[in-house]
Design a protein around this motif. Structure first.
Motif, PDB file in Angstrom:
ATOM      1  N   ASP A  10       0.861  -1.184   0.000  1.00 22.85           N
ATOM      2  CA  ASP A  10       0.000   0.000   0.000  1.00 22.85           C
ATOM      3  C   ASP A  10       0.898   1.235   0.000  1.00 22.85           C
ATOM      4  O   ASP A  10       1.753   1.384   0.875  1.00 22.85           O
ATOM      5  CB  ASP A  10      -0.891  -0.006   1.243  1.00 22.85           C
ATOM      6  CG  ASP A  10      -1.918   1.106   1.212  1.00 22.85           C
ATOM      7  OD1 ASP A  10      -1.505   2.278   1.195  1.00 22.85           O
ATOM      8  OD2 ASP A  10      -3.124   0.813   1.232  1.00 22.85           O
ATOM      9  N   GLY A 102      -3.382  -0.578 -13.498  1.00 29.49           N
ATOM     10  CA  GLY A 102      -3.700  -1.380 -12.323  1.00 29.49           C
ATOM     11  C   GLY A 102      -2.514  -1.389 -11.391  1.00 29.49           C
ATOM     12  O   GLY A 102      -1.593  -0.575 -11.519  1.00 29.49           O
ATOM     13  N   THR A 103      -2.500  -2.334 -10.448  1.00 31.25           N
ATOM     14  CA  THR A 103      -1.437  -2.360  -9.449  1.00 31.25           C
ATOM     15  C   THR A 103      -0.137  -2.944  -9.988  1.00 31.25           C
ATOM     16  O   THR A 103       0.935  -2.695  -9.436  1.00 31.25           O
ATOM     17  CB  THR A 103      -1.865  -3.176  -8.215  1.00 31.25           C
ATOM     18  OG1 THR A 103      -2.240  -4.494  -8.636  1.00 31.25           O
ATOM     19  CG2 THR A 103      -3.049  -2.519  -7.515  1.00 31.25           C
ATOM     20  N   THR A 130      -8.585   1.349 -14.932  1.00 33.37           N
ATOM     21  CA  THR A 130      -7.894   0.570 -13.912  1.00 33.37           C
ATOM     22  C   THR A 130      -8.840  -0.476 -13.341  1.00 33.37           C
ATOM     23  O   THR A 130     -10.061  -0.274 -13.293  1.00 33.37           O
ATOM     24  CB  THR A 130      -7.362   1.488 -12.799  1.00 33.37           C
ATOM     25  OG1 THR A 130      -6.627   0.700 -11.854  1.00 33.37           O
ATOM     26  CG2 THR A 130      -8.475   2.210 -12.063  1.00 33.37           C
ATOM     27  N   THR A 132      -9.450  -2.453  -9.931  1.00 35.34           N
ATOM     28  CA  THR A 132      -9.068  -2.344  -8.533  1.00 35.34           C
ATOM     29  C   THR A 132      -9.157  -3.698  -7.833  1.00 35.34           C
ATOM     30  O   THR A 132     -10.032  -4.515  -8.116  1.00 35.34           O
ATOM     31  CB  THR A 132      -9.973  -1.331  -7.801  1.00 35.34           C
ATOM     32  OG1 THR A 132     -11.341  -1.749  -7.922  1.00 35.34           O
ATOM     33  CG2 THR A 132      -9.844   0.045  -8.431  1.00 35.34           C
ATOM     34  N   GLU A 133      -8.212  -3.916  -6.929  1.00 35.11           N
ATOM     35  CA  GLU A 133      -8.196  -5.129  -6.123  1.00 35.11           C
ATOM     36  C   GLU A 133      -9.280  -5.041  -5.049  1.00 35.11           C
ATOM     37  O   GLU A 133      -9.627  -3.953  -4.600  1.00 35.11           O
ATOM     38  CB  GLU A 133      -6.827  -5.278  -5.450  1.00 35.11           C
ATOM     39  CG  GLU A 133      -5.667  -5.362  -6.424  1.00 35.11           C
ATOM     40  CD  GLU A 133      -5.571  -6.695  -7.142  1.00 35.11           C
ATOM     41  OE1 GLU A 133      -6.250  -7.650  -6.698  1.00 35.11           O
ATOM     42  OE2 GLU A 133      -4.842  -6.775  -8.121  1.00 35.11           O
ATOM     43  N   ARG A 139     -12.535   1.078 -13.261  1.00 34.07           N
ATOM     44  CA  ARG A 139     -12.712   2.496 -12.961  1.00 34.07           C
ATOM     45  C   ARG A 139     -11.871   3.304 -13.941  1.00 34.07           C
ATOM     46  O   ARG A 139     -10.722   2.957 -14.211  1.00 34.07           O
ATOM     47  CB  ARG A 139     -12.275   2.788 -11.517  1.00 34.07           C
ATOM     48  CG  ARG A 139     -12.500   4.220 -11.064  1.00 34.07           C
ATOM     49  CD  ARG A 139     -12.318   4.339  -9.549  1.00 34.07           C
ATOM     50  NE  ARG A 139     -10.961   4.021  -9.130  1.00 34.07           N
ATOM     51  CZ  ARG A 139      -9.978   4.933  -9.025  1.00 34.07           C
ATOM     52  NH1 ARG A 139     -10.206   6.195  -9.321  1.00 34.07           N
ATOM     53  NH2 ARG A 139      -8.775   4.566  -8.612  1.00 34.07           N
TER      54      ARG A 139
END
Length: 204
Positions: A10, A102-103, A130, A132-133, A139
């Motif tokens: 994070d 994305g991540t 993106t 999201t997790e 989004r």
């Protein structure tokens, strides 16, 4: 063919998220990145499979997370199908956007391949979708990218060119730096390069 491991966390409170074991390489169509994600417990967390064409457009994306799945590509903007864990409910989406994000560090590389910025380029606005997790909810986000500087460093494997980008979230104005060498992310918010078995690829 670079392969290695990123640790993902994070970006605000630094809570560990997952390890991403990756390999990537330029190819006949453009560039491909594949990875497997493992949680801190060692459990399988998901996967990423992204292929770009020579212009940096996503011609194939497949994401897995928490038994959710997304398949997407650049088509009338970007188009995707998101399937729930039961495999019975598939929802299609389409947005007039340039690409996906994305991540995964893969998406940072993909955005730079799409924009092809130089240090003399003006900041460029890009619209991305993106996921999201942990449920891969789509989004749409608007960002501005600028290549602040390009530096070459000597290494045991020869010169390494590092690009420093400034990325601005246009909805909040929040800015952050992204450092990239070839097709490897060296540092970015929430991303640390922990292992790299071979040098980054050099794009023509």
């Amino acid at each position: 063919m670079p392969r290695g491991r990123y640790s993902l966390h994070d970006p605000h409170d630094h809570t560990p998220f997952a390890d991403e074991h990756f390999q990537c390489a330029p190819g006949p169509s453009g560039w491909r990145y594949v990875s497997q994600l493992t949680a801190s417990s060692g459990d399988h967390h998901g996967s990423v499979d992204l292929t770009l064409d020579e212009l940096g457009r996503p011609i194939r994306l497949e994401l897995h997370a928490a038994n959710w799945q997304v398949r997407g590509a650049a088509l009338d903007g970007v188009t995707w199908v998101r399937t729930d864990p039961t495999g019975t409910d598939a929802a299609e989406g389409n947005v007039r956007a340039h690409a996906f994000t994305g991540t995964s560090p893969a998406f940072l590389i993909a955005t730079t391949r799409l924009l092809r910025l130089t240090p003399s380029s003006a900041a460029t606005r890009v619209r991305l979708v993106t996921f999201t997790e942990p449920v891969l909810a789509p989004r749409t986000v608007d960002q501005s990218w600028a290549l602040l500087k390009r530096e070459t460093h000597g290494t045991d494997n020869g010169p390494l060119t590092v690009d420093e980008y400034q990325v601005t979230a246009l909805d909040t104005g929040e800015q952050h730096a992204v450092h990239i060498a070839g097709d490897v992310v060296l540092a970015a918010p929430g991303i640390e390069l922990e292992e790299l078995e071979s040098p980054p690829s050099v794009f023509g």
